[in-house]
Write a protein that holds these residues in place. Structure first.
Motif, PDB file in Angstrom:
ATOM      1  N   TRP A 104       0.830  -1.209   0.000  1.00  0.00           N
ATOM      2  CA  TRP A 104       0.000   0.000   0.000  1.00  0.00           C
ATOM      3  C   TRP A 104       0.861   1.255   0.000  1.00  0.00           C
ATOM      4  N   SER A 105       2.026   1.189   0.603  1.00  0.00           N
ATOM      5  CA  SER A 105       2.960   2.322   0.536  1.00  0.00           C
ATOM      6  C   SER A 105       3.426   2.531  -0.903  1.00  0.00           C
ATOM      7  N   LYS A 106       3.732   1.425  -1.577  1.00  0.00           N
ATOM      8  CA  LYS A 106       4.152   1.522  -2.971  1.00  0.00           C
ATOM      9  C   LYS A 106       3.014   2.082  -3.827  1.00  0.00           C
ATOM     10  N   MET A 107       1.796   1.640  -3.603  1.00  0.00           N
ATOM     11  CA  MET A 107       0.665   2.154  -4.380  1.00  0.00           C
ATOM     12  C   MET A 107       0.449   3.637  -4.100  1.00  0.00           C
ATOM     13  N   GLY A 108       0.696   4.056  -2.860  1.00  0.00           N
ATOM     14  CA  GLY A 108       0.618   5.481  -2.539  1.00  0.00           C
ATOM     15  C   GLY A 108       1.658   6.279  -3.302  1.00  0.00           C
ATOM     16  N   LEU A 109       2.867   5.735  -3.397  1.00  0.00           N
ATOM     17  CA  LEU A 109       3.923   6.389  -4.174  1.00  0.00           C
ATOM     18  C   LEU A 109       3.557   6.460  -5.656  1.00  0.00           C
ATOM     19  N   VAL A 110       2.940   5.403  -6.166  1.00  0.00           N
ATOM     20  CA  VAL A 110       2.504   5.395  -7.573  1.00  0.00           C
ATOM     21  C   VAL A 110       1.439   6.473  -7.792  1.00  0.00           C
ATOM     22  N   ALA A 111       0.504   6.589  -6.858  1.00  0.00           N
ATOM     23  CA  ALA A 111      -0.520   7.638  -6.967  1.00  0.00           C
ATOM     24  C   ALA A 111       0.126   9.026  -6.966  1.00  0.00           C
ATOM     25  N   LEU A 112       1.118   9.223  -6.095  1.00  0.00           N
ATOM     26  CA  LEU A 112       1.839  10.505  -6.069  1.00  0.00           C
ATOM     27  C   LEU A 112       2.568  10.747  -7.389  1.00  0.00           C
ATOM     28  N   LEU A 113       3.161   9.702  -7.954  1.00  0.00           N
ATOM     29  CA  LEU A 113       3.862   9.825  -9.230  1.00  0.00           C
ATOM     30  C   LEU A 113       2.894  10.265 -10.335  1.00  0.00           C
ATOM     31  N   LEU A 114       1.723   9.641 -10.373  1.00  0.00           N
ATOM     32  CA  LEU A 114       0.736   9.994 -11.398  1.00  0.00           C
ATOM     33  C   LEU A 114       0.242  11.427 -11.218  1.00  0.00           C
ATOM     34  N   ALA A 115      -0.023  11.825  -9.975  1.00  0.00           N
ATOM     35  CA  ALA A 115      -0.464  13.198  -9.708  1.00  0.00           C
ATOM     36  C   ALA A 115       0.640  14.192 -10.076  1.00  0.00           C
ATOM     37  N   ASN A 116       1.868  13.874  -9.720  1.00  0.00           N
ATOM     38  CA  ASN A 116       3.005  14.733 -10.055  1.00  0.00           C
ATOM     39  C   ASN A 116       3.163  14.840 -11.573  1.00  0.00           C
ATOM     40  N   GLY A 117       2.970  13.716 -12.275  1.00  0.00           N
ATOM     41  CA  GLY A 117       3.057  13.728 -13.736  1.00  0.00           C
ATOM     42  C   GLY A 117       2.013  14.637 -14.352  1.00  0.00           C
ATOM     43  N   TYR A 118       0.826  14.640 -13.779  1.00  0.00           N
ATOM     44  CA  TYR A 118      -0.238  15.520 -14.275  1.00  0.00           C
ATOM     45  C   TYR A 118       0.145  16.988 -14.077  1.00  0.00           C
ATOM     46  N   VAL A 119       0.670  17.322 -12.900  1.00  0.00           N
ATOM     47  CA  VAL A 119       1.080  18.701 -12.617  1.00  0.00           C
ATOM     48  C   VAL A 119       2.228  19.113 -13.553  1.00  0.00           C
ATOM     49  N   ARG A 120       3.163  18.203 -13.760  1.00  0.00           N
ATOM     50  CA  ARG A 120       4.275  18.497 -14.664  1.00  0.00           C
ATOM     51  C   ARG A 120       3.791  18.722 -16.090  1.00  0.00           C
ATOM     52  N   LEU A 121       2.872  17.891 -16.532  1.00  0.00           N
ATOM     53  CA  LEU A 121       2.316  18.035 -17.877  1.00  0.00           C
ATOM     54  C   LEU A 121       1.651  19.401 -18.043  1.00  0.00           C
ATOM     55  N   ARG A 122       0.921  19.834 -17.036  1.00  0.00           N
ATOM     56  CA  ARG A 122       0.290  21.170 -17.097  1.00  0.00           C
ATOM     57  C   ARG A 122       1.344  22.263 -17.157  1.00  0.00           C
ATOM     58  N   ALA A 123       2.420  22.116 -16.359  1.00  0.00           N
ATOM     59  CA  ALA A 123       3.498  23.107 -16.383  1.00  0.00           C
ATOM     60  C   ALA A 123       4.173  23.124 -17.757  1.00  0.00           C
ATOM     61  N   GLU A 124       4.386  21.952 -18.348  1.00  0.00           N
ATOM     62  CA  GLU A 124       4.976  21.882 -19.686  1.00  0.00           C
ATOM     63  C   GLU A 124       4.101  22.593 -20.697  1.00  0.00           C
TER      64      GLU A 124
END
Length: 162
Positions: A104-124
């Motif tokens: 579940w910790s790993k899945m939490g990190l994956v969720a953070l990665l996906l959210a971070n990717g979305y924010v990065r995509l918007r910044a790009e």
């Protein structure tokens, strides 16, 4: 409601099939690792390149951001391989993984990665249109690098659980 018993039976058959056939287990693991190599490798490379970009390079930066943006499709392809093979591994030993705080910790990190990717995509997107989003772009690039390595570390430890 016949869906739950049918799904339960399908998962149980998959677990036996996966457990009884080393070639299947190896193939699923290979697909998972290939997805990590493709998606994670490109994301890490792109993140590193992003951190080296500076605001002072003008149009060169616009071209560089456009090149970095073109990597997203391949990273998403790698993530699709990771998620699909990860679900197959999860279904092979559902009880162990669902009870694991590390999972579940790993899945939490994956969720953070996906959210971070979305924010990065918007910044790009803002940068590609000539706007100012450097701080967010650089921060999400650094966060992406850290998250990819933390997820890989959690996955390495998770293999000892099953």
């Amino acid at each position: 409601m016949m869906v739950v018993p049918a799904a339960s039976g399908l998962i149980e058959r998959w677990a036996h099939f996966y457990g009884d056939r080393k070639l299947v287990s190896a193939a699923v693991t290979y697909v998972h690792l290939a997805g990590i190599l493709l998606g994670g490798g490109l994301a890490v490379s792109s993140g590193r390149a992003s951190l080296r970009l500076g605001q002072e390079h003008g149009t060169d930066v616009q071209r560089a951001v456009a090149r970095l943006y073109s990597v997203h499709r391949l990273v998403l392809g790698g993530l699709a391989l990771i998620i699909t093979s990860g679900l197959l591994m999860l279904f092979a030993d559902l009880q162990t993984f669902l009870a694991s705080p590390l999972y579940w910790s790993k899945m939490g990190l994956v969720a953070l990665l996906l959210a971070n990717g979305y924010v990065r995509l918007r910044a790009e997107n803002v940068l590609r249109q000539g706007g100012a989003a450097w701080r967010t772009f650089r921060r999400t690039s650094a966060i992406s690098l850290v998250l990819w390595f933390l997820i890989l570390l959690a996955g390495a430890f998770l293999t000892t659980v099953s």
